[in-house]
Design an enzyme around this catalytic site. Structure first.
Site, mmCIF file in Angstrom:
data_model
loop_
_atom_site.group_PDB
_atom_site.id
_atom_site.type_symbol
_atom_site.label_atom_id
_atom_site.label_comp_id
_atom_site.label_asym_id
_atom_site.label_seq_id
_atom_site.Cartn_x
_atom_site.Cartn_y
_atom_site.Cartn_z
ATOM 1 N N ASP A 169 -27.521 20.849 39.793
ATOM 2 C CA ASP A 169 -26.248 21.025 40.516
ATOM 3 C C ASP A 169 -25.049 20.737 39.620
ATOM 4 O OD1 ASP A 169 -28.181 21.058 42.522
ATOM 5 O OD2 ASP A 169 -26.872 20.101 43.980
ATOM 6 N N GLY B 22 -26.167 22.156 50.993
ATOM 7 C CA GLY B 22 -26.946 22.919 50.023
ATOM 8 C C GLY B 22 -26.114 23.747 49.075
HETATM 9 C C1 MEV Z 1 -30.274 19.497 45.929
HETATM 10 O O1 MEV Z 1 -29.084 20.297 45.838
HETATM 11 C C2 MEV Z 1 -31.348 20.079 45.049
HETATM 12 C C3 MEV Z 1 -32.613 19.250 44.943
HETATM 13 O O2 MEV Z 1 -33.496 19.953 44.061
HETATM 14 C C4 MEV Z 1 -32.338 17.873 44.377
HETATM 15 C C5 MEV Z 1 -31.880 17.926 42.939
HETATM 16 O O3 MEV Z 1 -32.209 18.867 42.197
HETATM 17 O O4 MEV Z 1 -31.203 16.961 42.523
HETATM 18 C C6 MEV Z 1 -33.312 19.108 46.275
#
Ligand code: MEV
Length: 328
Positions: free
Chosen positions: A164, A116
């Site tokens: 990200d 994460g």
């Molecule tokens: C993953 O770090 C974040 C999500 O929202 C997927 C994305 O935005 O690509 C779950």
């Protein structure tokens, strides 16, 4: 030889919902992936990875991921690491027009994989920057972000937002809504991260939310409610009211939990942080395991997390003002 680094990130608000066009606010943190690249005489790719929260491994292959390295690490992690590097190098070949070029790539990262904190985005951003510079081409940050997103989009079967990769390329706090990505002002945030030592499968977690949305109208409403929390959060971020930011983060965590992406250990860390007096706490990223983010200017949350069963590591994270860094 060229060397670039790129930061990981935490989501203050909006993961998962951002996949469906709602806004999200991730913040880059001073935990980095460093990627060193050397041009080869042939068209092969040799990847050596260290400290990716797994034993170091080396693999040499002719641009295909069929060759399996003979190491004792999970196939999923190897696939992920190789898929992302492969994709990043393809972007560089495309950007520079050097279709047949090969590289030796060494990756070192202090961002746990799949937890994460945006490890894959950081690796891809740093790899694209270093490999293109190795060929004498310096790409603008926006182009690195776009090409890094395309890499993630492909590796994650079309289940990726720009959040990200844009955050890692640009640094600081950013706001992402669909294709619209921009930097935003953020106060000095007392960010504390708790890590359960595990990882979530982003593709499976995103697919799970998608299935819920298709099955239940109220799951769609939950995704939209996350968007409302984010819109409120953006206004509060501008005022610097940490107490209110924390309340909204708590709300965001509850909605993510309803969508089934939290876990026992993430919930335990969230509650430990809240009990210790954090302004607020929530999971960050795809969930399923990995990290939580809390806001606490005192040492209480970090200490409490260190004593929480299921928490493997807790640390304070500074906002990374700079995104991709050109080191050599
Ligand atoms: C993953 O770090 C974040 C999500 O929202 C997927 C994305 O935005 O690509 C779950």
């Amino acid at each position: 030889m060229t060397l670039s680094s790129a930061p990981g990130k935490v989501y203050l608000f909006g993961e998962h919902a951002v996949v469906y066009g709602e806004p999200a606010v991730p913040c880059a943190i001073e935990r980095r992936a460093r990627v060193e690249v050397r041009r080869r005489d042939d068209d092969k790719l040799r990847v050596h990875a260290e400290d990716l929260s797994l034993d170091g491994f080396t693999v040499e292959y002719g641009g295909q991921t069929d060759d399996r390295p003979d190491v004792d690490v999970s196939e999923g992690l190897i696939d992920a690491a190789m898929g992302y590097v492969d994709g990043a190098i393809d972007q560089v070949r495309d950007a520079t027009g050097e279709d047949e070029v090969g590289f030796d790539v060494t990756i070192e990262s202090d961002i746990p994989l799949g937890a994460g904190l945006g490890s894959s985005a950081a690796v891809v951003v740093a790899a694209i920057d270093a490999a293109s510079r190795e060929l004498g081409v310096t790409l603008e940050r926006d182009e690195i972000a776009r090409r890094a997103f395309e890499t993630e989009y492909e590796v994650q079967d079309g289940q990726a937002s720009r959040a990200d990769t844009f955050c890692s390329a640009t640094g600081g706090a950013v706001r992402v809504e669909g294709d619209d990505c921009r930097s935003i002002e953020a106060p000095d945030l007392p960010i504390v991260v708790g890590f359960d030592g595990g990882a979530g499968d982003t593709g499976a977690l995103v697919a799970g939310v998608r299935a819920l949305r298709e099955e239940y109208e109220f799951a769609g409403d939950t995704v939209e409610a996350i968007g409302d929390v984010v819109r409120n959060g953006e206004d509060v971020l501008a005022t610097g009211d940490l107490e209110e930011l924390g309340r909204l983060m708590n709300f965001n965590h509850g909605l993510l939990s309803a969508l089934g992406v939290s876990s026992r250990s993430l919930d335990a860390m969230v509650w430990a942080a809240r009990d210790a007096g954090a302004y607020g706490a929530k999971l960050t990223g795809a969930g399923g395991g990995g990290c939580i983010v809390a806001l606490d200017p005192t040492d209480a949350t970090e200490t409490a997390l260190k004593f929480t069963p299921g928490c493997e590591d807790a640390f304070r994270a500074e906002l990374a003002e700079e995104g991709v860094k050109r080191l050599e």
